[in-house]
Design a protein around this motif. Structure first.
Motif, PDB file in Angstrom:
ATOM      1  N   ASP A 159       3.671  -1.956  -3.932  1.00  0.00           N
ATOM      2  CA  ASP A 159       2.921  -2.832  -3.022  1.00  0.00           C
ATOM      3  C   ASP A 159       1.582  -3.257  -3.604  1.00  0.00           C
ATOM      4  O   ASP A 159       0.848  -4.023  -2.974  1.00  0.00           O
ATOM      5  CB  ASP A 159       2.701  -2.132  -1.675  1.00  0.00           C
ATOM      6  CG  ASP A 159       3.993  -1.857  -0.935  1.00  0.00           C
ATOM      7  OD1 ASP A 159       4.184  -0.719  -0.464  1.00  0.00           O
ATOM      8  OD2 ASP A 159       4.821  -2.789  -0.839  1.00  0.00           O
ATOM      9  N   THR A 160       1.248  -2.750  -4.776  1.00  0.00           N
ATOM     10  CA  THR A 160       0.009  -3.155  -5.438  1.00  0.00           C
ATOM     11  C   THR A 160       0.072  -4.639  -5.779  1.00  0.00           C
ATOM     12  O   THR A 160       0.972  -5.083  -6.486  1.00  0.00           O
ATOM     13  CB  THR A 160      -0.208  -2.334  -6.723  1.00  0.00           C
ATOM     14  OG1 THR A 160      -0.443  -0.969  -6.369  1.00  0.00           O
ATOM     15  CG2 THR A 160      -1.394  -2.864  -7.512  1.00  0.00           C
ATOM     16  N   ALA A 161      -0.869  -5.384  -5.246  1.00  0.00           N
ATOM     17  CA  ALA A 161      -0.831  -6.835  -5.413  1.00  0.00           C
ATOM     18  C   ALA A 161      -2.073  -7.469  -4.817  1.00  0.00           C
ATOM     19  O   ALA A 161      -2.860  -6.819  -4.121  1.00  0.00           O
ATOM     20  CB  ALA A 161       0.407  -7.421  -4.711  1.00  0.00           C
ATOM     21  N   MET A 162      -2.237  -8.754  -5.101  1.00  0.00           N
ATOM     22  CA  MET A 162      -3.202  -9.582  -4.394  1.00  0.00           C
ATOM     23  C   MET A 162      -2.478 -10.122  -3.162  1.00  0.00           C
ATOM     24  O   MET A 162      -1.372 -10.659  -3.285  1.00  0.00           O
ATOM     25  CB  MET A 162      -3.681 -10.723  -5.278  1.00  0.00           C
ATOM     26  CG  MET A 162      -4.763 -11.575  -4.659  1.00  0.00           C
ATOM     27  SD  MET A 162      -6.324 -10.697  -4.530  1.00  0.00           S
ATOM     28  CE  MET A 162      -6.927 -10.858  -6.218  1.00  0.00           C
ATOM     29  N   TYR A 163      -3.102  -9.979  -2.021  1.00  0.00           N
ATOM     30  CA  TYR A 163      -2.512 -10.446  -0.777  1.00  0.00           C
ATOM     31  C   TYR A 163      -3.278 -11.673  -0.285  1.00  0.00           C
ATOM     32  O   TYR A 163      -4.483 -11.610  -0.059  1.00  0.00           O
ATOM     33  CB  TYR A 163      -2.538  -9.339   0.281  1.00  0.00           C
ATOM     34  CG  TYR A 163      -1.523  -8.252   0.011  1.00  0.00           C
ATOM     35  CD1 TYR A 163      -1.694  -7.354  -1.041  1.00  0.00           C
ATOM     36  CD2 TYR A 163      -0.372  -8.143   0.782  1.00  0.00           C
ATOM     37  CE1 TYR A 163      -0.749  -6.378  -1.313  1.00  0.00           C
ATOM     38  CE2 TYR A 163       0.580  -7.165   0.526  1.00  0.00           C
ATOM     39  CZ  TYR A 163       0.380  -6.290  -0.531  1.00  0.00           C
ATOM     40  OH  TYR A 163       1.331  -5.326  -0.789  1.00  0.00           O
ATOM     41  N   TYR A 164      -2.552 -12.768  -0.139  1.00  0.00           N
ATOM     42  CA  TYR A 164      -3.150 -14.009   0.311  1.00  0.00           C
ATOM     43  C   TYR A 164      -2.752 -14.302   1.757  1.00  0.00           C
ATOM     44  O   TYR A 164      -1.587 -14.139   2.134  1.00  0.00           O
ATOM     45  CB  TYR A 164      -2.692 -15.183  -0.547  1.00  0.00           C
ATOM     46  CG  TYR A 164      -3.141 -15.152  -1.984  1.00  0.00           C
ATOM     47  CD1 TYR A 164      -2.261 -14.770  -2.998  1.00  0.00           C
ATOM     48  CD2 TYR A 164      -4.433 -15.532  -2.345  1.00  0.00           C
ATOM     49  CE1 TYR A 164      -2.660 -14.756  -4.321  1.00  0.00           C
ATOM     50  CE2 TYR A 164      -4.844 -15.523  -3.671  1.00  0.00           C
ATOM     51  CZ  TYR A 164      -3.952 -15.125  -4.654  1.00  0.00           C
ATOM     52  OH  TYR A 164      -4.350 -15.119  -5.963  1.00  0.00           O
TER      53      TYR A 164
END
Lengths: 121, 110
Positions: free
Chosen positions: A90-95
């Motif tokens: 789930d590691t990510a940039m969330y927009y």
């Protein structure tokens, strides 16, 4: 000015929870679909979830179904993404993005600057 | 699950035309949108509903959809057009079904 701004990102341990917020200005969220889209490091875009302006239509990608919950507060003109049982994947940039939806067409505009979520022990 | 297929990369010289394709089985039923993502920035929409250009997007950006493949064209490419471009559509003819993005195409300006 139409704008969306995310907040709430950060470092969380595997199995933990985090809530992202998306504050909008220049439009009323009850008039639009609102969505959360993520981008893992070096990867492409994945639409995780969206909610209609009425709140009656909610979508979750299979990858987050049962773990993530989208909601909105019309009084605060804000949208939220409650994330639980987080893993390294789930590691990510969330927009956060406003979705314009018409028959047989949809597009996302505008997008926020993103909230970085890192899942690590 | 539904997929949109894009070439990983396209290289073009300044002033030339870059063309990026996006193929998918449901393109005859759903419009296509295109996004530009520059390094370290959030995506922005450059084309929506197959060939509509938002205000503020230069006229050198154009697109089409044949029903089996969509194409984004950037004519007179400039250095500032170097970015990753994503196509986006949906899996069904419902109002807002399963949203899908293509894998992205990196446009390199030589």
């Amino acid at each position: 000015q139409v704008q969306v701004v995310e907040s709430g990102g950060g470092l969380v341990k595997p199995g933990g929870s985090l809530r992202l917020s998306c504050s909008v200005s220049g439009f009323i969220i009850s008039d639009f679909y609102m969505s959360w889209i993520r981008q893992a490091p070096g990867k492409g875009l994945e639409c995780l979830s969206y909610i209609s302006g009425s709140g009656k239509t909610i979508y979750y990608a299979d990858s987050v179904k049962g773990r993530f919950t989208i909601s909105w507060d019309s009084a605060k003109n804000s949208v939220y993404l409650q994330m639980s049982s987080l893993t390294a994947a789930d590691t990510a940039m969330y927009y956060c993005a406003r979705a314009v939806v018409v028959p047989a067409a949809s597009w996302f505009d505008p997008w926020g600057q993103g909230a970085l979520v890192t899942v690590s022990s | 699950s539904y997929e949109l297929t894009q070439p990983p990369s396209v290289s073009v010289s300044p002033g030339q035309t870059a063309r990026i394709t996006c193929s998918g089985d449901a393109l005859a039923k759903q419009y296509v949108s295109w996004y530009q993502q520059k390094s370290g920035q959030a995506p922005i929409v450059v084309i929506y509903k197959d060939d509509m250009r938002p205000s503020g997007i230069p006229e050198r950006f154009s697109a089409s959809n044949s029903g089996t493949a969509a194409t984004l064209s950037i004519s007179g490419v400039q250095a500032e057009d170097e970015a990753v471009y994503y196509c986006q559509s949906a899996a069904s003819s419902s109002t807002f079904g399963d949203v899908v993005f293509g894998g992205g195409t990196t446009v390199t300006v030589l």
